[in-house]
Design a protein around this motif. Structure first.
Motif, PDB file in Angstrom:
ATOM      1  N   GLU A 139     -64.319 131.964 101.872  1.00 24.46           N
ATOM      2  CA  GLU A 139     -63.452 131.995 103.043  1.00 24.46           C
ATOM      3  C   GLU A 139     -63.586 130.686 103.794  1.00 24.46           C
ATOM      4  O   GLU A 139     -64.571 129.955 103.628  1.00 24.46           O
ATOM      5  CB  GLU A 139     -63.827 133.173 103.947  1.00 24.46           C
ATOM      6  N   SER A 140     -62.622 130.400 104.642  1.00 21.58           N
ATOM      7  CA  SER A 140     -62.585 129.125 105.372  1.00 21.58           C
ATOM      8  C   SER A 140     -63.836 128.869 106.201  1.00 21.58           C
ATOM      9  O   SER A 140     -64.273 127.734 106.337  1.00 21.58           O
ATOM     10  CB  SER A 140     -61.368 129.085 106.305  1.00 21.58           C
ATOM     11  N   GLY A 141     -64.434 129.902 106.757  1.00 18.51           N
ATOM     12  CA  GLY A 141     -65.582 129.738 107.633  1.00 18.51           C
ATOM     13  C   GLY A 141     -66.888 129.449 106.923  1.00 18.51           C
ATOM     14  O   GLY A 141     -67.900 129.178 107.568  1.00 18.51           O
TER      15      GLY A 141
ATOM     16  N   ASP B 174     -58.908 133.804 102.800  1.00 18.69           N
ATOM     17  CA  ASP B 174     -58.126 133.929 104.034  1.00 18.69           C
ATOM     18  C   ASP B 174     -56.975 132.921 104.070  1.00 18.69           C
ATOM     19  O   ASP B 174     -55.811 133.286 104.177  1.00 18.69           O
ATOM     20  CB  ASP B 174     -59.016 133.813 105.268  1.00 18.69           C
ATOM     21  N   ALA B 175     -57.260 131.654 103.927  1.00 19.70           N
ATOM     22  CA  ALA B 175     -56.243 130.611 104.039  1.00 19.70           C
ATOM     23  C   ALA B 175     -55.252 130.620 102.874  1.00 19.70           C
ATOM     24  O   ALA B 175     -54.090 130.247 103.043  1.00 19.70           O
ATOM     25  CB  ALA B 175     -56.910 129.240 104.141  1.00 19.70           C
TER      26      ALA B 175
ATOM     27  N   GLU C 151     -51.542 134.067 101.092  1.00 21.93           N
ATOM     28  CA  GLU C 151     -50.120 134.134 100.717  1.00 21.93           C
ATOM     29  C   GLU C 151     -49.907 133.626  99.284  1.00 21.93           C
ATOM     30  O   GLU C 151     -49.183 134.236  98.502  1.00 21.93           O
ATOM     31  CB  GLU C 151     -49.289 133.322 101.697  1.00 21.93           C
ATOM     32  N   ALA C 152     -50.547 132.535  98.937  1.00 22.49           N
ATOM     33  CA  ALA C 152     -50.423 131.988  97.583  1.00 22.49           C
ATOM     34  C   ALA C 152     -51.030 132.944  96.558  1.00 22.49           C
ATOM     35  O   ALA C 152     -50.474 133.134  95.467  1.00 22.49           O
ATOM     36  CB  ALA C 152     -51.103 130.625  97.502  1.00 22.49           C
ATOM     37  N   ILE C 153     -52.145 133.561  96.904  1.00 24.91           N
ATOM     38  CA  ILE C 153     -52.794 134.524  96.002  1.00 24.91           C
ATOM     39  C   ILE C 153     -51.872 135.711  95.763  1.00 24.91           C
ATOM     40  O   ILE C 153     -51.692 136.165  94.631  1.00 24.91           O
ATOM     41  CB  ILE C 153     -54.149 134.982  96.571  1.00 24.91           C
ATOM     42  N   ALA C 154     -51.260 136.214  96.835  1.00 25.20           N
ATOM     43  CA  ALA C 154     -50.360 137.367  96.721  1.00 25.20           C
ATOM     44  C   ALA C 154     -49.155 137.049  95.844  1.00 25.20           C
ATOM     45  O   ALA C 154     -48.591 137.945  95.204  1.00 25.20           O
ATOM     46  CB  ALA C 154     -49.902 137.813  98.103  1.00 25.20           C
ATOM     47  N   GLY C 155     -48.769 135.791  95.763  1.00 26.95           N
ATOM     48  CA  GLY C 155     -47.629 135.388  94.957  1.00 26.95           C
ATOM     49  C   GLY C 155     -47.943 135.180  93.488  1.00 26.95           C
ATOM     50  O   GLY C 155     -47.045 134.948  92.682  1.00 26.95           O
TER      51      GLY C 155
END
Length: 115
Positions: free
Chosen positions: A5-7, A21-22, A25-29
């Motif tokens: 994750e980003s943190g 996290d970041a 959207e790309a992962i879901a696609g």
């Protein structure tokens, strides 16, 4: 590939990072189709980081064969089928999480992850 994750500070990691996290959207696609890649029994499944009894952090490499042996043994003991629902409540950084996450999947069940 480091899935994180980003943190999480991973400045020293020189490979490809996937940020849950970041990059959501790309992962879901991405396609859900199988990649058709079958790893060998001795190939690395994951690395478990532990301090064990020494207090000094170290990585323990877990090959696919060891994970599969654990899952098949536990499937014999705990059972499971397509109607089974398993609660994964252990931190993913704890070694038993592999059992909670993968045993339901290899027996045809469903995994529910506790928040």
């Amino acid at each position: 590939v480091l899935i994180t994750e980003s943190g999480v500070d991973a400045a020293e990691f020189g490979g490809r990072r996937v940020l849950l996290d970041a990059d959501a959207e790309a992962i879901a696609g991405e396609s859900a189709e199988s990649l058709g890649v079958l790893p060998g029994a001795g190939e690395l499944a994951y690395v478990l980081y532990t301090s064990g009894s020494t207090g000094r952090p170290k990585g323990v490499m877990i090959p696919h064969q060891a994970l599969l042996n654990l899952l098949m043994s536990m499937a014999d003991v705990a059972g499971g089928d397509g109607e089974s629902v398993w609660l994964a409540s252990t931190s993913i950084s704890f070694d038993i999480s592999g059992l909670e996450l993968f045993l339901p999947l290899v027996t045809g069940g469903c995994v529910v992850m506790a928040s």
